[in-house]
Design a protein around this motif. Structure first.
Motif, PDB file in Angstrom:
ATOM      1  N   LYS A  24       0.839  -1.197   0.000  1.00  0.00           N
ATOM      2  CA  LYS A  24       0.000   0.000   0.000  1.00  0.00           C
ATOM      3  C   LYS A  24       0.872   1.245   0.000  1.00  0.00           C
ATOM      4  O   LYS A  24       1.865   1.325   0.696  1.00  0.00           O
ATOM      5  CB  LYS A  24      -0.933   0.017   1.210  1.00  0.00           C
ATOM      6  N   LYS A  25       0.460   2.220  -0.818  1.00  0.00           N
ATOM      7  CA  LYS A  25       1.171   3.496  -0.896  1.00  0.00           C
ATOM      8  C   LYS A  25       0.399   4.552  -0.111  1.00  0.00           C
ATOM      9  O   LYS A  25      -0.769   4.366   0.218  1.00  0.00           O
ATOM     10  CB  LYS A  25       1.310   3.907  -2.368  1.00  0.00           C
ATOM     11  N   LYS A  26       1.030   5.661   0.192  1.00  0.00           N
ATOM     12  CA  LYS A  26       0.408   6.722   0.988  1.00  0.00           C
ATOM     13  C   LYS A  26      -0.837   7.305   0.332  1.00  0.00           C
ATOM     14  O   LYS A  26      -1.739   7.776   1.012  1.00  0.00           O
ATOM     15  CB  LYS A  26       1.416   7.832   1.269  1.00  0.00           C
ATOM     16  N   ASP A  27      -0.902   7.284  -0.996  1.00  0.00           N
ATOM     17  CA  ASP A  27      -2.045   7.878  -1.690  1.00  0.00           C
ATOM     18  C   ASP A  27      -3.244   6.927  -1.817  1.00  0.00           C
ATOM     19  O   ASP A  27      -4.230   7.239  -2.486  1.00  0.00           O
ATOM     20  CB  ASP A  27      -1.628   8.394  -3.072  1.00  0.00           C
ATOM     21  N   GLY A  28      -3.148   5.738  -1.185  1.00  0.00           N
ATOM     22  CA  GLY A  28      -4.260   4.786  -1.214  1.00  0.00           C
ATOM     23  C   GLY A  28      -4.194   3.780  -2.346  1.00  0.00           C
ATOM     24  O   GLY A  28      -4.994   2.853  -2.395  1.00  0.00           O
ATOM     25  N   THR A  29      -3.259   3.961  -3.272  1.00  0.00           N
ATOM     26  CA  THR A  29      -3.053   2.967  -4.327  1.00  0.00           C
ATOM     27  C   THR A  29      -2.060   1.919  -3.818  1.00  0.00           C
ATOM     28  O   THR A  29      -1.561   2.022  -2.690  1.00  0.00           O
ATOM     29  CB  THR A  29      -2.521   3.621  -5.621  1.00  0.00           C
ATOM     30  N   TYR A  30      -1.767   0.933  -4.649  1.00  0.00           N
ATOM     31  CA  TYR A  30      -0.864  -0.150  -4.260  1.00  0.00           C
ATOM     32  C   TYR A  30       0.181  -0.357  -5.350  1.00  0.00           C
ATOM     33  O   TYR A  30      -0.147  -0.376  -6.540  1.00  0.00           O
ATOM     34  CB  TYR A  30      -1.635  -1.464  -4.091  1.00  0.00           C
ATOM     35  N   ASP A  40       4.894  -4.811 -13.230  1.00  0.00           N
ATOM     36  CA  ASP A  40       5.516  -3.740 -12.458  1.00  0.00           C
ATOM     37  C   ASP A  40       4.677  -2.478 -12.655  1.00  0.00           C
ATOM     38  O   ASP A  40       4.565  -1.976 -13.781  1.00  0.00           O
ATOM     39  CB  ASP A  40       6.946  -3.490 -12.935  1.00  0.00           C
ATOM     40  N   GLY A  41       4.064  -2.014 -11.570  1.00  0.00           N
ATOM     41  CA  GLY A  41       3.245  -0.819 -11.696  1.00  0.00           C
ATOM     42  C   GLY A  41       2.441  -0.525 -10.452  1.00  0.00           C
ATOM     43  O   GLY A  41       2.842  -0.874  -9.339  1.00  0.00           O
ATOM     44  N   VAL A  42       1.281   0.094 -10.664  1.00  0.00           N
ATOM     45  CA  VAL A  42       0.430   0.559  -9.574  1.00  0.00           C
ATOM     46  C   VAL A  42      -0.994   0.040  -9.785  1.00  0.00           C
ATOM     47  O   VAL A  42      -1.512   0.069 -10.907  1.00  0.00           O
ATOM     48  CB  VAL A  42       0.420   2.105  -9.522  1.00  0.00           C
ATOM     49  N   LEU A  43      -1.586  -0.438  -8.689  1.00  0.00           N
ATOM     50  CA  LEU A  43      -2.971  -0.900  -8.703  1.00  0.00           C
ATOM     51  C   LEU A  43      -3.856   0.113  -7.990  1.00  0.00           C
ATOM     52  O   LEU A  43      -3.491   0.629  -6.935  1.00  0.00           O
ATOM     53  CB  LEU A  43      -3.109  -2.241  -7.983  1.00  0.00           C
ATOM     54  N   LYS A  44      -5.014   0.355  -8.567  1.00  0.00           N
ATOM     55  CA  LYS A  44      -6.041   1.167  -7.926  1.00  0.00           C
ATOM     56  C   LYS A  44      -7.248   0.254  -7.738  1.00  0.00           C
ATOM     57  O   LYS A  44      -7.684  -0.410  -8.685  1.00  0.00           O
ATOM     58  CB  LYS A  44      -6.417   2.356  -8.805  1.00  0.00           C
ATOM     59  N   VAL A  45      -7.778   0.197  -6.524  1.00  0.00           N
ATOM     60  CA  VAL A  45      -8.935  -0.646  -6.241  1.00  0.00           C
ATOM     61  C   VAL A  45     -10.194   0.072  -6.708  1.00  0.00           C
ATOM     62  O   VAL A  45     -10.501   1.165  -6.237  1.00  0.00           O
ATOM     63  CB  VAL A  45      -9.036  -0.972  -4.736  1.00  0.00           C
ATOM     64  N   VAL A  46     -10.913  -0.542  -7.648  1.00  0.00           N
ATOM     65  CA  VAL A  46     -12.198  -0.017  -8.098  1.00  0.00           C
ATOM     66  C   VAL A  46     -13.302  -0.626  -7.243  1.00  0.00           C
ATOM     67  O   VAL A  46     -14.215   0.049  -6.805  1.00  0.00           O
ATOM     68  CB  VAL A  46     -12.423  -0.321  -9.595  1.00  0.00           C
ATOM     69  N   SER A  47     -13.178  -1.944  -7.000  1.00  0.00           N
ATOM     70  CA  SER A  47     -14.097  -2.685  -6.123  1.00  0.00           C
ATOM     71  C   SER A  47     -13.397  -3.980  -5.742  1.00  0.00           C
ATOM     72  O   SER A  47     -12.280  -4.241  -6.194  1.00  0.00           O
ATOM     73  CB  SER A  47     -15.419  -2.990  -6.836  1.00  0.00           C
ATOM     74  N   ALA A  48     -14.056  -4.803  -4.939  1.00  0.00           N
ATOM     75  CA  ALA A  48     -13.472  -6.085  -4.546  1.00  0.00           C
ATOM     76  C   ALA A  48     -13.226  -6.970  -5.762  1.00  0.00           C
ATOM     77  O   ALA A  48     -12.347  -7.831  -5.748  1.00  0.00           O
ATOM     78  CB  ALA A  48     -14.390  -6.803  -3.561  1.00  0.00           C
ATOM     79  N   LYS A  49     -13.964  -6.748  -6.833  1.00  0.00           N
ATOM     80  CA  LYS A  49     -13.872  -7.583  -8.037  1.00  0.00           C
ATOM     81  C   LYS A  49     -13.108  -6.923  -9.180  1.00  0.00           C
ATOM     82  O   LYS A  49     -12.893  -7.537 -10.213  1.00  0.00           O
ATOM     83  CB  LYS A  49     -15.278  -7.939  -8.530  1.00  0.00           C
ATOM     84  N   GLU A  50     -12.700  -5.653  -9.017  1.00  0.00           N
ATOM     85  CA  GLU A  50     -12.059  -4.954 -10.124  1.00  0.00           C
ATOM     86  C   GLU A  50     -10.876  -4.112  -9.661  1.00  0.00           C
ATOM     87  O   GLU A  50     -10.984  -3.330  -8.717  1.00  0.00           O
ATOM     88  CB  GLU A  50     -13.077  -4.051 -10.828  1.00  0.00           C
ATOM     89  N   LEU A  51      -9.770  -4.278 -10.369  1.00  0.00           N
ATOM     90  CA  LEU A  51      -8.553  -3.506 -10.121  1.00  0.00           C
ATOM     91  C   LEU A  51      -8.153  -2.802 -11.408  1.00  0.00           C
ATOM     92  O   LEU A  51      -8.261  -3.379 -12.493  1.00  0.00           O
ATOM     93  CB  LEU A  51      -7.404  -4.424  -9.686  1.00  0.00           C
ATOM     94  N   GLU A  52      -7.674  -1.572 -11.267  1.00  0.00           N
ATOM     95  CA  GLU A  52      -7.122  -0.851 -12.412  1.00  0.00           C
ATOM     96  C   GLU A  52      -5.612  -0.847 -12.235  1.00  0.00           C
ATOM     97  O   GLU A  52      -5.113  -0.514 -11.156  1.00  0.00           O
ATOM     98  CB  GLU A  52      -7.678   0.565 -12.448  1.00  0.00           C
TER      99      GLU A  52
END
Length: 149
Positions: free
Chosen positions: A57-63, A81-93
């Protein structure tokens, strides 16, 4: 006495309605990814010997996510290699780079994807699968890149 009973009855109904309304208007808590090592697979490499991806987890809430799976012969692989943003329990950007390679497809060359992609967990699956799955070869060849819960 009857008036008091009716008044109490109305109070009970009113309080129940207020509690129900409060529960319905409460927004659900955001989904939180489990930090640490997650299994990572590409079907060309192996379903049975997954690689590992580390999610932090990063400080801005992304991973952040970084990982790889390599075949026994070291010829086939997937890296992420990159950054994940949680859209929902079933979807990641995902934003970053995914590289895949297998000698039997794309002329044995690395297929590199850079940019924004989506991972979905459909039905009862215990993993998120890359949705932009077409391999660089084209011809309906797809890469099943999976990140396990």
């Amino acid at each position: 006495m009857q008036k008091i009973k009716r008044l109490l009855f109305l109070c009970v109904i009113l309080m129940g309605s207020i509690a129900t309304y409060a529960q319905q208007t409460k927004e659900p808590a955001p989904f939180v990814l489990r930090e640490g090592k997650h299994n990572l697979t590409l079907q060309w490499v192996s379903w049975n010997q997954p690689g590992k991806a580390v999610i932090k987890k990063k400080k801005d809430g992304t991973y952040s996510i970084q990982g790889e799976q390599r075949g026994a012969d070291n010829a086939g692989f997937v890296t992420i290699d990159g950054v994940l943003k949680v859209v929902s329990a079933k979807e990641l950007e995902f934003e970053g780079t995914i590289r895949t390679k297998d000698n039997s497809i794309n002329g044995g060359e690395v297929c590199e994807k850079k940019g924004t992609y989506h991972f979905l967990a459909k039905g009862a699956r215990k993993y998120w699968r890359l949705q932009e799955m077409e391999n660089c070869e084209g011809n309906n060849v797809v890469d099943y890149v999976d990140i396990f819960f």
